[in-house]
Design a protein around this motif. Structure first.
Motif, PDB file in Angstrom:
ATOM      1  N   GLU A 179       7.500  -5.942  11.977  1.00  0.00           N
ATOM      2  CA  GLU A 179       7.172  -4.508  12.012  1.00  0.00           C
ATOM      3  C   GLU A 179       8.177  -3.738  12.862  1.00  0.00           C
ATOM      4  N   LEU A 180       8.657  -4.360  13.917  1.00  0.00           N
ATOM      5  CA  LEU A 180       9.668  -3.718  14.744  1.00  0.00           C
ATOM      6  C   LEU A 180      10.938  -3.468  13.942  1.00  0.00           C
ATOM      7  N   ASP A 193       8.369  12.418   5.112  1.00  0.00           N
ATOM      8  CA  ASP A 193       7.411  12.150   6.191  1.00  0.00           C
ATOM      9  C   ASP A 193       6.512  10.968   5.840  1.00  0.00           C
ATOM     10  N   HIS A 194       6.254  10.159   6.828  1.00  0.00           N
ATOM     11  CA  HIS A 194       5.376   9.013   6.641  1.00  0.00           C
ATOM     12  C   HIS A 194       4.858   8.593   8.010  1.00  0.00           C
ATOM     13  N   GLU A 206       2.285   2.592  10.197  1.00  0.00           N
ATOM     14  CA  GLU A 206       1.554   2.088   9.033  1.00  0.00           C
ATOM     15  C   GLU A 206       2.520   1.655   7.934  1.00  0.00           C
ATOM     16  N   THR A 207       3.568   2.446   7.703  1.00  0.00           N
ATOM     17  CA  THR A 207       4.552   2.094   6.678  1.00  0.00           C
ATOM     18  C   THR A 207       5.269   0.798   7.047  1.00  0.00           C
ATOM     19  N   ALA A 208       5.612   0.639   8.325  1.00  0.00           N
ATOM     20  CA  ALA A 208       6.281  -0.580   8.775  1.00  0.00           C
ATOM     21  C   ALA A 208       5.394  -1.799   8.557  1.00  0.00           C
ATOM     22  N   ASP A 256       3.831   4.780   0.977  1.00  0.00           N
ATOM     23  CA  ASP A 256       2.649   4.018   1.350  1.00  0.00           C
ATOM     24  C   ASP A 256       2.690   2.635   0.702  1.00  0.00           C
ATOM     25  N   SER A 257       1.610   1.883   0.843  1.00  0.00           N
ATOM     26  CA  SER A 257       1.575   0.516   0.329  1.00  0.00           C
ATOM     27  C   SER A 257       1.807   0.464  -1.173  1.00  0.00           C
TER      28      SER A 257
END
Length: 384
Positions: free
Chosen positions: A221-222, A235-236, A240-242, A273-274
């Motif tokens: 995620e990092l 924008d996101h 959550e996106t990561a 998004d997912s």
């Protein structure tokens, strides 16, 4: 580390500063190298070369003189010797002086007739011996794609054992010189080079490079957050996106770069998004130009499995449903193929072990499944 913008670079050479989440593994490797040479295994795209760069950069603090060579494409020991000498020449005296003296003394016919393989191995041994002596017995050779090099040597040799002999030479050099270490990497396993793979490597430590950890703010995620900050995206919700990117490709760094690269190229107007991320992956799997080189998983089967290729394909077909199966369950389903109805149970077990060694499959107790969901999805698509 601080979350900061990192530019996408899928498949290219990464700057060392932009290699995320591998410092602990680097230190584990350096600790292992202090005792023995290391063979680094792991699925393609996992970042083995990136880790080797980290080791190369950090190794001087432990007193190593380090030479990193990518030996894919070399077709003789002569080429390996010459490349090693050119690399040694970059260092300061007296190593530079020794390398130049050897370059002047040795004559190479790269790509031509050249000297006999036995003599070539002696020349390589001379170079390594001289280099160890001039580095106070702290020489680290990083040999990337070593199995491909050895396999190429076997293929050009009528007897089919020149590459195997080269691997035995490397082992003997490691045993002869207490201060010599080798970090050996490859996108295929040494078992595809020689039946004596354990014999040429039994003096080494074998480490496996796994994906970056996902979940709970893990390194996957990092990396995803850093890549998102380096991209021009709408924008996101970054966190959550990561999480969605990391989970979708199970923390494999290459595919994470690919997802962000595709999102940026497509100039998505909606939220990343997912659903959008999964669509990017699905498109990569299904599109005809194969932008993520997923056909490689299908096309390398006949190259490396030879006569067992039909059984290897059938085994993967059986497991592509996603349901874990034990050996007997796999045997029963494979035998439904008319061409394999008489296949021996031991042959299926042998292929299963090779598929595990090649990172197609993993074992949980007695059951096997695909190691990575993206490979399973690609296999289903490619076998239609």
């Amino acid at each position: 580390m601080t979350i900061r913008p990192i530019p996408v670079n899928s498949g290219g050479g990464l700057d060392v500063e932009n290699i995320i989440g591998r410092d602990g593994f680097r230190d584990e490797m350096l600790a292992a190298l202090d005792r023995r040479s290391v063979v680094l295994t792991g699925e393609r795209r996992m970042g083995k070369t990136s880790v080797a760069k980290l080791v190369e950069r950090a190794s001087p603090r432990d007193g190593w003189t380090t030479v990193r060579l990518s030996v894919e494409g070399y077709r003789s020991i002569d080429e390996l010797t010459q490349s090693l000498l050119w690399s040694l020449e970059r260092f300061e005296n007296p190593l530079q002086r020794t390398a130049r003296g050897l370059l002047n003394r040795l004559s190479f016919n790269v790509g031509g007739v050249g000297v006999e393989p036995a003599q070539s191995r002696l020349l390589f041994e001379d170079v390594v011996t001289a280099a160890v002596a001039e580095t106070d017995s702290r020489l680290l050779l990083i040999l990337d794609e070593l199995p491909l090099f050895a396999r190429a040597l076997n293929q050009r040799d009528p007897a089919g054992d020149e590459g195997t002999a080269a691997l035995h030479l490397l082992r003997r050099l490691r045993e002869t010189h207490a201060g010599l270490r080798m970090l050996c990497l490859g996108s295929i396993g040494f078992h595809h080079v020689t039946r004596d793979a354990s014999g040429v490597l039994n003096d080494t430590v074998r480490l496996r490079l796994d994906p970056l950890p996902c979940g709970d703010g893990g390194d996957a995620e990092l990396l995803a957050r850093c890549l998102l900050r380096g991209a021009d995206l709408p924008d996101h919700d970054e966190a959550e996106t990561a999480r969605a990117i990391a989970a979708c490709v199970e923390g494999v760094p290459y595919y994470m770069h690919k997802i962000v690269e595709a999102a940026e190229r497509l100039s998505l107007s909606g939220t990343l998004d997912s659903a959008a991320i999964d669509e990017i992956v699905t498109t990569a799997i299904t599109t005809s130009d194969d932008p993520w080189d997923l056909r490689h998983y299908r096309d390398r089967i006949p190259v490396y499995y030879g006569e067992q290729a039909p059984l290897a394909r059938a085994t993967l077909d059986v497991l592509a449903s996603g349901a874990p199966l034990d050996l007997d369950g796999i045997v029963n389903l494979v035998r439904l193929d008319r061409e394999l109805e008489a296949v021996a149970r031991d042959d299926v077990r042998d292929v299963l072990e090779r598929l595990e060694d090649d990172h197609y499959l993993v074992r949980d107790g007695e059951n096997r499944t695909f190691a990575f969901a993206i490979v399973r999805r690609a296999w289903v698509r490619l076998r239609r």
